[in-house]
Every structure is written in C-alpha cells, then in structure tokens.
Scaffold this motif. Structure first.
Motif: not given
Length: 294
Positions: A210-230
C-alpha cells in the motif's frame, strides 16, 4: 314571607358549599401525590479524534469530522520536529488532537505527538507529523495528494512511503520512514545478495503493498528468492534495509561500496563503473568488497 326568604338563603349557602367542595376535590385529584422520577443521566462517550474514512484514494486517515490528514516527505519521522513552518504551516495547518481516540481498525499505539518549535503540539502517525490542507473544503477531499511531489494522504496500512531530501531526491521508505535500498548487482526480478550479504542487508517484504498514489501498484512485485524468502521489488529491483541505519531518516547505506543506493522513485539504479583492484599511488592494499560487495 320571612320563611320563604330564609329557605332560599339556606339553599344558596348549601349550593355554595357544594361547589366549593367539588372544586377542592378536583384540585386534590389534579395535584400529583409525588414528583415524577428524574430521567437517568446519559453517559457521553468521547468522539473519535482520528478515523479511518473513505475517499477516492480508498481508506484514509481523517479527523473526527472527516477532514483528510497528510504527511510531508521532507519531515523525518520520530525526529520530534516538523519541517513545515511559517508560510508553509499556513497552507498546511497542523493537526493536533488533545486526546487521541481512534476508531477500528486503527491502533492507538501508531499515534503520538511532538512539540513544535513554536511550542504547539502536533499529532504524529508512525512518527510522521500530521497536517491538514487548506484547499480541502469538505470531508473526503484529497486535493493535497502529491502536491509538490512531497505531500501525501496518510492511509492506514500503508507500508511503502516516499521520503525526500535535497541530496537524494525522492526515495522509498517503509511506514516508519526507514530507508529502502537497491543493490546494483541485482537484475530485474533476481537478488544477488545471499548469505552474509543478506544479514547485513535484510530483504524488505510486504505481503501486499500500500503506497501513495504517485507510485503505481503495477510497479511492485514479489521476488521468490532461492533461500525461500519472499522479497518485495520496485520496478523489478529487490528492496533491502541496511543494518547500519539506526533510526528513521538514516541513509548510511547510500553509495556503500559504489553498489548500494537509496531506492529512488524513478527505479533507475546507478550504473556500476569499473572498480580498480588496487588503491592508487604507492599504497598496495587491495580494495575489499566483502566477497560480494556488501
């Protein structure tokens, strides 16, 4: 004749006595025998001073009358000070709640207060001083959102915010104002920071951003790391904290080993240039980058 006169006189007296008796009886009936019971006192509950209200931006923080509350990217949260003074405070009046009373789902622990340089009190949210905007004329107005790219509506549950300094420009922080970073060795959607690196530069992870409207929600994503941390990424670049930042507003990781930089809102990561393997002049000690540049 005297007998008749005496008869009518007695009759008149009897009639008068009868009328008086009826009147007295009627008054006795109409007069209550006891005063009516007083109504039980009403217990007044204090009104909420901070509310989760509705707006075109979704759920936002408002005062008890529905007026929108804002934070200023130039402020340093938890510093105990406001950087909006003088004419600025005329456009962005401070919000001050003598007693903080919040409505669900807000947490009273998220709110506090500071004493401004002029001696007045100002209510804070996660350490950020809160303000009104003079151009908001009715409940639900959010006309101050992204004004000068440094004023933003405060929203409950917001976990990515925008901070600003003249040196760094606009960059990302978490809700408490702790700086987030990019690692130039990362590629889009992939983290190159593992093991000891990750201990020094912990991954930032938000289940839902959840971020200010100046930032697009589409610009955020989740990286599934090799150590299992999202890990949360912005414009493909994984986001990190720096263990050397002790308090909100610290940017001690900026430029670290020419590989770590505050996460600017543009998403542009500085280009890594060739790094010499040896110090110049007569000093022959090799430069160490901790094995992974962290």
């Amino acid at each position: 004749m005297k007998t008749i006169t005496l008869f009518f006189l007695v009759l008149a007296v009897a009639v008068m006595l009868l009328i008086a008796g009826c009147t007295q009886q009627q008054q006795q009936v109409q007069t209550p025998t006891a005063a009516p019971a007083a109504p039980a006192p009403t217990t007044m509950q204090p009104a909420d001073t901070i509310v989760a209200g509705s707006s075109t931006l979704g759920t936002i923080l408002t005062d008890g009358q529905g007026k929108t509350l804002y934070y200023f990217a130039n402020d340093v949260p938890a510093s105990g000070a406001s950087s909006c003074t003088g004419a600025c405070a005329g456009v962005w009046p401070v919000f001050s709640a003598g007693t903080i009373q919040v409505s669900s789902p807000l947490n009273p622990a998220d709110f506090g207060s500071i004493t401004r340089a002029d001696g007045t009190n100002q209510t804070t949210w996660h350490g950020w001083p809160l303000y009104y905007y003079q151009a908001d004329t009715k409940p639900g107005d959010v006309n101050g959102e992204n004004v000068l790219k440094t004023w933003f509506v405060a929203k409950p549950g917001e976990n990515v915010l925008i901070a600003h300094t003249p040196a760094l420009g606009l960059y990302l922080t978490d809700a408490s104002g702790t700086t987030l970073y990019y690692f130039t060795k990362d590629t889009s959607g992939t983290s190159a920071c593992t093991g000891a690196c990750l201990a020094k530069w912990p991954a930032f992870s938000a289940a839902a951003v959840s971020a200010p409207s100046a930032l697009s929600p589409a610009d955020f994503s989740t990286v599934s790391r090799a150590d299992g941390v999202n890990q949360t990424a912005y414009k493909g670049m994984p986001l990190y904290y720096y263990s050397g930042d002790m308090k909100p507003g610290d940017v001690n990781g900026q430029g670290f080993n020419n590989l770590w930089y505050a996460a600017n809102v543009s998403g542009i990561v500085p280009v890594v240039t060739a790094v010499p393997t040896m110090l110049p002049t007569a000093v022959k000690t090799p430069i160490s980058y901790g094995g992974g540049g962290y």
